[in-house]
Scaffold this motif. Structure first.
Motif, mmCIF file in Angstrom:
data_model
loop_
_atom_site.group_PDB
_atom_site.id
_atom_site.type_symbol
_atom_site.label_atom_id
_atom_site.label_comp_id
_atom_site.label_asym_id
_atom_site.label_seq_id
_atom_site.Cartn_x
_atom_site.Cartn_y
_atom_site.Cartn_z
ATOM 1 N N TYR A 33 15.584 107.726 60.948
ATOM 2 C CA TYR A 33 14.917 108.020 59.687
ATOM 3 C C TYR A 33 14.509 106.752 58.940
ATOM 4 O O TYR A 33 14.987 105.666 59.219
ATOM 5 C CB TYR A 33 15.808 108.879 58.775
ATOM 6 N N ALA A 34 13.627 106.958 57.962
ATOM 7 C CA ALA A 34 13.268 105.922 56.996
ATOM 8 C C ALA A 34 13.764 106.435 55.651
ATOM 9 O O ALA A 34 13.475 107.567 55.262
ATOM 10 C CB ALA A 34 11.758 105.716 56.969
ATOM 11 N N ILE A 48 13.489 110.577 52.174
ATOM 12 C CA ILE A 48 13.901 110.298 53.544
ATOM 13 C C ILE A 48 12.910 110.972 54.486
ATOM 14 O O ILE A 48 12.504 112.106 54.269
ATOM 15 C CB ILE A 48 15.356 110.765 53.796
ATOM 16 N N GLY A 49 12.480 110.229 55.489
ATOM 17 C CA GLY A 49 11.561 110.751 56.502
ATOM 18 C C GLY A 49 12.211 110.635 57.869
ATOM 19 O O GLY A 49 12.668 109.552 58.246
ATOM 20 N N TYR A 50 12.274 111.743 58.581
ATOM 21 C CA TYR A 50 12.893 111.758 59.912
ATOM 22 C C TYR A 50 11.830 111.563 60.985
ATOM 23 O O TYR A 50 10.823 112.264 60.998
ATOM 24 C CB TYR A 50 13.627 113.077 60.137
ATOM 25 N N HIS A 51 12.071 110.590 61.849
ATOM 26 C CA HIS A 51 11.137 110.267 62.924
ATOM 27 C C HIS A 51 11.163 111.324 64.025
ATOM 28 O O HIS A 51 12.202 111.896 64.312
ATOM 29 C CB HIS A 51 11.503 108.926 63.583
ATOM 30 N N GLY A 52 9.990 111.497 64.647
ATOM 31 C CA GLY A 52 9.921 112.302 65.848
ATOM 32 C C GLY A 52 10.423 111.480 67.026
ATOM 33 O O GLY A 52 10.827 110.321 66.875
ATOM 34 N N SER A 54 8.871 110.030 69.345
ATOM 35 C CA SER A 54 8.077 108.827 69.626
ATOM 36 C C SER A 54 8.240 107.761 68.543
ATOM 37 O O SER A 54 7.816 106.635 68.738
ATOM 38 C CB SER A 54 6.601 109.196 69.735
ATOM 39 N N ARG A 55 8.812 108.123 67.407
ATOM 40 C CA ARG A 55 8.988 107.239 66.249
ATOM 41 C C ARG A 55 7.653 106.831 65.622
ATOM 42 O O ARG A 55 7.620 106.028 64.717
ATOM 43 C CB ARG A 55 9.825 106.004 66.590
ATOM 44 N N ARG A 56 6.534 107.350 66.125
ATOM 45 C CA ARG A 56 5.234 107.038 65.518
ATOM 46 C C ARG A 56 4.913 107.980 64.375
ATOM 47 O O ARG A 56 4.036 107.701 63.574
ATOM 48 C CB ARG A 56 4.123 107.128 66.559
ATOM 49 N N HIS A 57 5.610 109.118 64.340
ATOM 50 C CA HIS A 57 5.356 110.134 63.325
ATOM 51 C C HIS A 57 6.673 110.593 62.715
ATOM 52 O O HIS A 57 7.747 110.315 63.237
ATOM 53 C CB HIS A 57 4.656 111.349 63.945
ATOM 54 N N PHE A 58 6.546 111.313 61.624
ATOM 55 C CA PHE A 58 7.698 111.929 60.979
ATOM 56 C C PHE A 58 7.612 113.430 61.188
ATOM 57 O O PHE A 58 6.532 114.016 61.094
ATOM 58 C CB PHE A 58 7.720 111.607 59.475
ATOM 59 N N THR A 59 8.735 114.040 61.478
ATOM 60 C CA THR A 59 8.759 115.482 61.701
ATOM 61 C C THR A 59 9.357 116.233 60.520
ATOM 62 O O THR A 59 9.267 117.451 60.456
ATOM 63 C CB THR A 59 9.570 115.828 62.957
ATOM 64 N N ILE A 86 3.727 114.136 60.749
ATOM 65 C CA ILE A 86 3.229 113.392 59.591
ATOM 66 C C ILE A 86 3.104 111.935 60.009
ATOM 67 O O ILE A 86 4.076 111.333 60.470
ATOM 68 C CB ILE A 86 4.193 113.518 58.399
ATOM 69 N N SER A 87 1.929 111.365 59.852
ATOM 70 C CA SER A 87 1.707 109.970 60.220
ATOM 71 C C SER A 87 2.447 109.050 59.253
ATOM 72 O O SER A 87 2.866 109.463 58.166
ATOM 73 C CB SER A 87 0.217 109.647 60.186
ATOM 74 N N ALA A 88 2.571 107.799 59.630
ATOM 75 C CA ALA A 88 3.176 106.802 58.741
ATOM 76 C C ALA A 88 2.367 106.704 57.446
ATOM 77 O O ALA A 88 2.938 106.583 56.361
ATOM 78 C CB ALA A 88 3.257 105.444 59.438
#
Length: 104
Positions: A33-34, A48-52, A54-59, A86-88
């Protein structure tokens, strides 16, 4: 109000400490997460944003803002088998929007 706080404490991925908001054990491992504490003149909170995978997007994105007894909680997540993407850049736009919220 206390029942609401107790219930949210069991679901909230961050804890307010004397150093500010910090991720807790409900947040998952840090690489997933970020996290960013949010603070303004009249409110405090986090996003807080949880990565997918691939870590390129947030799910999933969640936030919490507090001012005194007032609490605003929000999230963006998929309720279906198709994950949210969700894109960065999109995550940055959500952070900007959440930062602009003012309690009145």
């Amino acid at each position: 109000m206390q029942m609401l706080r107790d219930d949210n404490d069991r679901k909230c991925p961050a804890t307010l400490t004397d150093r500010g908001w910090e991720p807790n054990s409900l947040a998952d491992p840090a690489q997933n997460y970020a996290f960013e504490p949010l603070g303004g003149a009249k409110s405090t909170g986090f996003i807080i944003g949880y990565h997918g995978k691939s870590r390129r997007h947030f799910t999933r994105v969640a936030f919490c803002l507090m001012q005194g007894e007032d609490v605003l909680v929000g999230s963006a997540e998929s309720g279906s088998s198709t994950p949210l993407v969700i894109s960065a850049e999109g995550f940055e736009q959500i952070k900007t929007a959440v930062r602009s919220i003012a309690f009145e």
